[in-house]
Design a protein around this motif. Structure first.
Motif, PDB file in Angstrom:
ATOM      1  N   ALA A   2       0.829  -1.200   0.000  1.00  0.00           N
ATOM      2  CA  ALA A   2       0.000   0.000   0.000  1.00  0.00           C
ATOM      3  C   ALA A   2       0.866   1.254   0.000  1.00  0.00           C
ATOM      4  O   ALA A   2       0.594   2.214  -0.729  1.00  0.00           O
ATOM      5  N   ALA A   3       1.931   1.268   0.811  1.00  0.00           N
ATOM      6  CA  ALA A   3       2.816   2.430   0.870  1.00  0.00           C
ATOM      7  C   ALA A   3       3.497   2.667  -0.470  1.00  0.00           C
ATOM      8  O   ALA A   3       3.631   3.820  -0.921  1.00  0.00           O
ATOM      9  N   GLU A   4       3.906   1.583  -1.138  1.00  0.00           N
ATOM     10  CA  GLU A   4       4.576   1.741  -2.431  1.00  0.00           C
ATOM     11  C   GLU A   4       3.596   2.220  -3.491  1.00  0.00           C
ATOM     12  O   GLU A   4       3.930   3.055  -4.335  1.00  0.00           O
ATOM     13  N   SER A  46       6.879   9.475   1.854  1.00  0.00           N
ATOM     14  CA  SER A  46       7.528  10.788   1.882  1.00  0.00           C
ATOM     15  C   SER A  46       7.155  11.596   3.111  1.00  0.00           C
ATOM     16  O   SER A  46       7.747  12.646   3.366  1.00  0.00           O
ATOM     17  N   THR A  47       6.173  11.113   3.887  1.00  0.00           N
ATOM     18  CA  THR A  47       5.799  11.804   5.111  1.00  0.00           C
ATOM     19  C   THR A  47       6.886  11.604   6.160  1.00  0.00           C
ATOM     20  O   THR A  47       7.307  10.473   6.398  1.00  0.00           O
ATOM     21  N   PRO A  48       7.383  12.671   6.799  1.00  0.00           N
ATOM     22  CA  PRO A  48       8.497  12.538   7.748  1.00  0.00           C
ATOM     23  C   PRO A  48       8.247  11.516   8.839  1.00  0.00           C
ATOM     24  O   PRO A  48       9.099  10.718   9.171  1.00  0.00           O
ATOM     25  N   THR A  49       7.058  11.520   9.462  1.00  0.00           N
ATOM     26  CA  THR A  49       6.767  10.607  10.562  1.00  0.00           C
ATOM     27  C   THR A  49       5.487   9.869  10.236  1.00  0.00           C
ATOM     28  O   THR A  49       4.448  10.486  10.040  1.00  0.00           O
ATOM     29  N   LYS A  50       5.570   8.513  10.206  1.00  0.00           N
ATOM     30  CA  LYS A  50       4.423   7.695   9.852  1.00  0.00           C
ATOM     31  C   LYS A  50       4.039   6.842  11.051  1.00  0.00           C
ATOM     32  O   LYS A  50       4.866   6.142  11.618  1.00  0.00           O
ATOM     33  N   ALA A  51       2.794   6.902  11.463  1.00  0.00           N
ATOM     34  CA  ALA A  51       2.307   6.058  12.555  1.00  0.00           C
ATOM     35  C   ALA A  51       1.758   4.776  11.958  1.00  0.00           C
ATOM     36  O   ALA A  51       0.569   4.629  11.718  1.00  0.00           O
ATOM     37  N   TRP A  52       2.641   3.823  11.656  1.00  0.00           N
ATOM     38  CA  TRP A  52       2.231   2.573  11.011  1.00  0.00           C
ATOM     39  C   TRP A  52       1.152   1.872  11.825  1.00  0.00           C
ATOM     40  O   TRP A  52       0.235   1.275  11.281  1.00  0.00           O
ATOM     41  N   GLY A  53       1.285   1.881  13.127  1.00  0.00           N
ATOM     42  CA  GLY A  53       0.337   1.133  13.938  1.00  0.00           C
ATOM     43  C   GLY A  53      -1.079   1.657  13.815  1.00  0.00           C
ATOM     44  O   GLY A  53      -2.041   0.964  14.083  1.00  0.00           O
ATOM     45  N   GLU A  54      -1.235   2.911  13.417  1.00  0.00           N
ATOM     46  CA  GLU A  54      -2.556   3.492  13.331  1.00  0.00           C
ATOM     47  C   GLU A  54      -3.245   3.149  12.031  1.00  0.00           C
ATOM     48  O   GLU A  54      -4.448   3.283  11.905  1.00  0.00           O
ATOM     49  N   THR A  55      -2.487   2.735  11.029  1.00  0.00           N
ATOM     50  CA  THR A  55      -3.080   2.530   9.718  1.00  0.00           C
ATOM     51  C   THR A  55      -2.577   1.247   9.084  1.00  0.00           C
ATOM     52  O   THR A  55      -2.260   1.222   7.911  1.00  0.00           O
ATOM     53  N   ASP A  56      -2.447   0.166   9.859  1.00  0.00           N
ATOM     54  CA  ASP A  56      -2.088  -1.110   9.262  1.00  0.00           C
ATOM     55  C   ASP A  56      -3.188  -1.504   8.283  1.00  0.00           C
ATOM     56  O   ASP A  56      -4.371  -1.295   8.539  1.00  0.00           O
ATOM     57  N   VAL A  57      -2.810  -2.096   7.153  1.00  0.00           N
ATOM     58  CA  VAL A  57      -3.787  -2.396   6.125  1.00  0.00           C
ATOM     59  C   VAL A  57      -3.810  -3.867   5.818  1.00  0.00           C
ATOM     60  O   VAL A  57      -2.844  -4.585   6.036  1.00  0.00           O
ATOM     61  N   ILE A  58      -4.938  -4.316   5.320  1.00  0.00           N
ATOM     62  CA  ILE A  58      -5.083  -5.682   4.861  1.00  0.00           C
ATOM     63  C   ILE A  58      -5.728  -5.672   3.492  1.00  0.00           C
ATOM     64  O   ILE A  58      -6.357  -4.706   3.096  1.00  0.00           O
ATOM     65  N   ARG A  59      -5.563  -6.767   2.751  1.00  0.00           N
ATOM     66  CA  ARG A  59      -6.216  -6.916   1.459  1.00  0.00           C
ATOM     67  C   ARG A  59      -7.428  -7.812   1.650  1.00  0.00           C
ATOM     68  O   ARG A  59      -7.309  -8.946   2.106  1.00  0.00           O
ATOM     69  N   THR A  60      -8.620  -7.328   1.333  1.00  0.00           N
ATOM     70  CA  THR A  60      -9.811  -8.133   1.536  1.00  0.00           C
ATOM     71  C   THR A  60      -9.876  -9.229   0.496  1.00  0.00           C
ATOM     72  O   THR A  60      -9.284  -9.139  -0.568  1.00  0.00           O
ATOM     73  N   VAL A  62      -4.269   7.762   4.150  1.00  0.00           N
ATOM     74  CA  VAL A  62      -3.322   7.586   3.054  1.00  0.00           C
ATOM     75  C   VAL A  62      -2.063   8.398   3.303  1.00  0.00           C
ATOM     76  O   VAL A  62      -0.938   7.932   3.091  1.00  0.00           O
ATOM     77  N   GLN A  63      -2.239   9.628   3.784  1.00  0.00           N
ATOM     78  CA  GLN A  63      -1.082  10.492   4.047  1.00  0.00           C
ATOM     79  C   GLN A  63      -0.173   9.892   5.107  1.00  0.00           C
ATOM     80  O   GLN A  63       1.058  10.005   5.015  1.00  0.00           O
ATOM     81  N   ILE A  69       1.012   4.078  -2.912  1.00  0.00           N
ATOM     82  CA  ILE A  69       0.789   5.499  -2.611  1.00  0.00           C
ATOM     83  C   ILE A  69       1.920   6.331  -3.191  1.00  0.00           C
ATOM     84  O   ILE A  69       1.691   7.390  -3.789  1.00  0.00           O
ATOM     85  N   ARG A  70       3.154   5.856  -3.030  1.00  0.00           N
ATOM     86  CA  ARG A  70       4.308   6.599  -3.578  1.00  0.00           C
ATOM     87  C   ARG A  70       4.195   6.737  -5.096  1.00  0.00           C
ATOM     88  O   ARG A  70       4.415   7.822  -5.663  1.00  0.00           O
ATOM     89  N   LEU A  71       3.830   5.641  -5.770  1.00  0.00           N
ATOM     90  CA  LEU A  71       3.719   5.672  -7.231  1.00  0.00           C
ATOM     91  C   LEU A  71       2.596   6.594  -7.686  1.00  0.00           C
ATOM     92  O   LEU A  71       2.759   7.371  -8.635  1.00  0.00           O
ATOM     93  N   TYR A  72       1.460   6.508  -6.995  1.00  0.00           N
ATOM     94  CA  TYR A  72       0.344   7.371  -7.365  1.00  0.00           C
ATOM     95  C   TYR A  72       0.666   8.837  -7.111  1.00  0.00           C
ATOM     96  O   TYR A  72       0.239   9.717  -7.866  1.00  0.00           O
ATOM     97  N   ARG A  73       1.433   9.117  -6.052  1.00  0.00           N
ATOM     98  CA  ARG A  73       1.825  10.504  -5.790  1.00  0.00           C
ATOM     99  C   ARG A  73       2.737  11.028  -6.885  1.00  0.00           C
ATOM    100  O   ARG A  73       2.640  12.186  -7.298  1.00  0.00           O
ATOM    101  N   LEU A  74       3.624  10.164  -7.383  1.00  0.00           N
ATOM    102  CA  LEU A  74       4.499  10.560  -8.483  1.00  0.00           C
ATOM    103  C   LEU A  74       3.706  10.871  -9.747  1.00  0.00           C
ATOM    104  O   LEU A  74       4.118  11.671 -10.579  1.00  0.00           O
ATOM    105  N   GLU A  75       2.542  10.216  -9.879  1.00  0.00           N
ATOM    106  CA  GLU A  75       1.685  10.466 -11.039  1.00  0.00           C
ATOM    107  C   GLU A  75       0.772  11.679 -10.814  1.00  0.00           C
ATOM    108  O   GLU A  75      -0.019  12.024 -11.688  1.00  0.00           O
ATOM    109  N   GLY A  76       0.891  12.308  -9.642  1.00  0.00           N
ATOM    110  CA  GLY A  76       0.150  13.539  -9.392  1.00  0.00           C
ATOM    111  C   GLY A  76      -1.206  13.372  -8.742  1.00  0.00           C
ATOM    112  O   GLY A  76      -1.972  14.324  -8.646  1.00  0.00           O
ATOM    113  N   LEU A  77      -1.547  12.168  -8.273  1.00  0.00           N
ATOM    114  CA  LEU A  77      -2.839  11.952  -7.639  1.00  0.00           C
ATOM    115  C   LEU A  77      -2.862  12.563  -6.247  1.00  0.00           C
ATOM    116  O   LEU A  77      -1.873  12.543  -5.531  1.00  0.00           O
ATOM    117  N   THR A  78      -4.010  13.078  -5.876  1.00  0.00           N
ATOM    118  CA  THR A  78      -4.196  13.615  -4.524  1.00  0.00           C
ATOM    119  C   THR A  78      -4.395  12.459  -3.549  1.00  0.00           C
ATOM    120  O   THR A  78      -4.675  11.326  -3.943  1.00  0.00           O
TER     121      THR A  78
END
Length: 232
Positions: free
Chosen positions: A170-172, A215-229, A209-210, A174-183
């Motif tokens: 998910a993080a990767e 690229s976000t300086p501080t990421k709270a991974w524990g707050e936004t762990d993700v799963i694939r349904t 998502v942010q 997000i990085r790719l989509y940000r490079l493509e200019g997505l909000t």
């Protein structure tokens, strides 16, 4: 014809290869006809050398369930791993590559075997060269590793241990989509459409998502762990 698009993006070589996510999606878009039906698309963020590709397995399962064809932009996105070629054949899932539509499991299997053999030869030559250097008295490895560097490495490994595969993918993405200019809002909608959910099973919002944006300086991974349904 029903299709299940599958995209694989290598984290290291994505930019150099010219086969980024947007490029692959554009190739697939040009290939499809007006009356074709496109089911859920799957995106793998992994090296072609890795044998564990859960997104490919999920795409194959969905294609088999709906009697659809697996659709890939370029043949080398699929043909670098022998075991997956055989699993594709054994699962009786048909596929089509936009760049070589006439390819089949036989031709791809031959290409995969040759590619794997070449990788093995490269590995043997590399090991032989390192052994020769060592025999000549060269010191191999990483010198000048300070305690601070060692501690930092430990922290990174601990961080990775706490982060599951879905988080990294998910993080990767997000990085790719940000490079493509997505909000962040547009990325959240895309992740939700692909079946990603937060640790608590909730849909993504711009703020969550942010927090996962590398690229976000501080990421709270524990707050936004993700799963694939389960999309099967």
């Amino acid at each position: 014809m029903k299709y299940v698009p599958y995209y694989r993006v290598s984290t290291a070589g994505q930019g150099k290869s010219g086969l980024g996510l947007a490029a692959q999606q554009e190739i697939v878009k040009r290939f499809l006809k007006a009356d074709d039906e496109v089911l859920t698309e799957f995106i793998e963020v992994e090296s072609g050398k890795r044998a564990d590709r859960p997104q490919l397995a999920a795409a194959m399962a969905l294609a088999k369930q709906h009697k659809a064809r697996l659709l890939i932009a370029k043949l080398d996105r699929l043909s670098r791993n022998v075991s997956f070629i055989f699993s594709l054949r054994n699962a009786e899932v048909d596929f089509v590559a936009c760049d070589i539509p006439d390819a089949n499991t036989l031709t791809v299997g031959i290409m995969a075997v040759l590619a794997q053999h070449e990788r093995e030869l490269i590995g043997q030559r590399t090991r032989a060269a390192l052994a020769a250097k060592k025999a000549q008295g060269y010191k191999l490895g990483m010198p000048n590793i300070t305690p601070a560097v060692t501690q930092r490495g430990l922290e990174v490994r601990q961080h990775n241990a706490r982060t599951n595969q879905a988080n990294r993918q998910a993080a990767e993405l997000i990085r790719l989509y940000r490079l493509e200019g997505l909000t962040y809002q547009a990325i959240a909608q895309q992740l939700n459409r692909m079946g990603y959910r937060t640790r608590r099973g909730k849909e993504f919002f711009a703020t969550s998502v942010q927090r996962l944006d590398p690229s976000t300086p501080t990421k709270a991974w524990g707050e936004t762990d993700v799963i694939r349904t389960d999309l099967a």
